[in-house]
Motif scaffolding. Sequence first.
Motif, mmCIF file in Angstrom:
data_model
loop_
_atom_site.group_PDB
_atom_site.id
_atom_site.type_symbol
_atom_site.label_atom_id
_atom_site.label_comp_id
_atom_site.label_asym_id
_atom_site.label_seq_id
_atom_site.Cartn_x
_atom_site.Cartn_y
_atom_site.Cartn_z
ATOM 1 N N CYS A 132 -3.742 0.582 2.804
ATOM 2 C CA CYS A 132 -3.512 -0.644 2.064
ATOM 3 C C CYS A 132 -4.150 -0.510 0.679
ATOM 4 O O CYS A 132 -4.926 0.414 0.428
ATOM 5 N N LEU A 133 -3.806 -1.407 -0.207
ATOM 6 C CA LEU A 133 -4.289 -1.316 -1.593
ATOM 7 C C LEU A 133 -5.807 -1.255 -1.657
ATOM 8 O O LEU A 133 -6.401 -0.436 -2.345
ATOM 9 N N SER B 279 -7.098 2.075 -0.527
ATOM 10 C CA SER B 279 -6.730 3.136 -1.466
ATOM 11 C C SER B 279 -7.725 3.203 -2.608
ATOM 12 O O SER B 279 -8.048 4.273 -3.114
ATOM 13 N N GLY C 68 0.836 -1.189 0.000
ATOM 14 C CA GLY C 68 0.000 0.000 0.000
ATOM 15 C C GLY C 68 0.869 1.236 0.000
ATOM 16 O O GLY C 68 2.080 1.158 -0.199
ATOM 17 N N CYS D 6 -2.531 -0.542 8.046
ATOM 18 C CA CYS D 6 -3.461 0.326 7.318
ATOM 19 C C CYS D 6 -4.235 1.160 8.335
ATOM 20 O O CYS D 6 -4.914 0.628 9.199
#
Lengths: 152, 152
Positions: free
Chosen positions: B142-143, B146, A129, B102
């Motif tokens: 975190c992905l 996001s 991330g 996160c």
Amino acid sequence: MKPAPEELQRRMNHFKEGFKHSGVKLTHQRLEICHEVGKSGDHPDAEAIYRSVRKRIPTVSLDTVYRTMWLLLDLGLITTLGPHRGRVRFDANISSHHHFVCTKCGLIHDFYSEEFDHLKIPGDVKALGSVEKAHVEFRGLCLRCSKKKRKT
Amino acid sequence: MKPAPEELQRRMNHFKEGFKHSGVKLTHQRLEICHEVGKSGDHPDAEAIYRSVRKRIPTVSLDTVYRTMWLLLDLGLITTLGPHRGRVRFDANISSHHHFVCTKCGLIHDFYSEEFDHLKIPGDVKALGSVEKAHVEFRGLCLRCSKKKRKT
DNA sequence: GTTTATGCAAAACCTTTGCATTTTG
DNA sequence: CAAAATGCAAAGGTTTTGCATAAAC
């Protein structure tokens, strides 16, 4: 990110050794709880461990899970994430800083470091991330706790 | 380690700006709570803030303190110590490792780094006590988080 | 004036404790 | 068998929620 079978095996041995060494009993429940914790790749809370263990020992109780986790913590066989037993604490210091944490009494002391503010972010972390802040925590015993007699 | 008066002033302005910017009301209680948090050098819990604020506003309630603290957190004006709201989580991984956290969903991911295991301990930290472990925490989104739309 | 925040009390939630019963070494 | 651990249920402590009242914009 579950540990490999060999790693789980290693952890279980470590748990068992730790138990024997300190003379606590290796009960069915404790071993199952250790097994669940040892095989977890994430960072479960007591409830999650309880749910998993209950699949194998339906009569296990939540308080046994807690008792076992605190035992493991006292023996230094696991660590905890987050607040020192329960309470949330707030940090008004929004400028980048770092912490020294006493693992015994929970004392937290701020310190500043340009160097730590700008640690190089490893490639595998970048893949997880976007990193906004780096925070370094040094854990150990504060002066006060060092002076007190150790229990071991 | 209380902040200097100028620093407190700076923090208060920052709080007020943040409030105005997001359109929440600058109530008497909120300002006093901010003042208490801003001037604290340690890392108070809700109860401690409540006790301090009550000296000035005897009718303030504990739930207002909580609501204000979470508001400050949501606005990014403070941080909490410990990754997620309230719950204790356990870490079975006793080998030295580090975390990506996160700040939105609380996800925690382990990673390893020889380099971070052996950070040089600053002199002023050595003075606080004996350091046993270094732990680096990278905080960000975190992905998954996001991708989700931002609320602002 | 309308919208938002507060205080109260009660609920929800997480963790611990006391004690009779069961299990381990 | 003695000592320690478990399960249950109840208590303790922390955080949240619903709602009428009060305050901010």
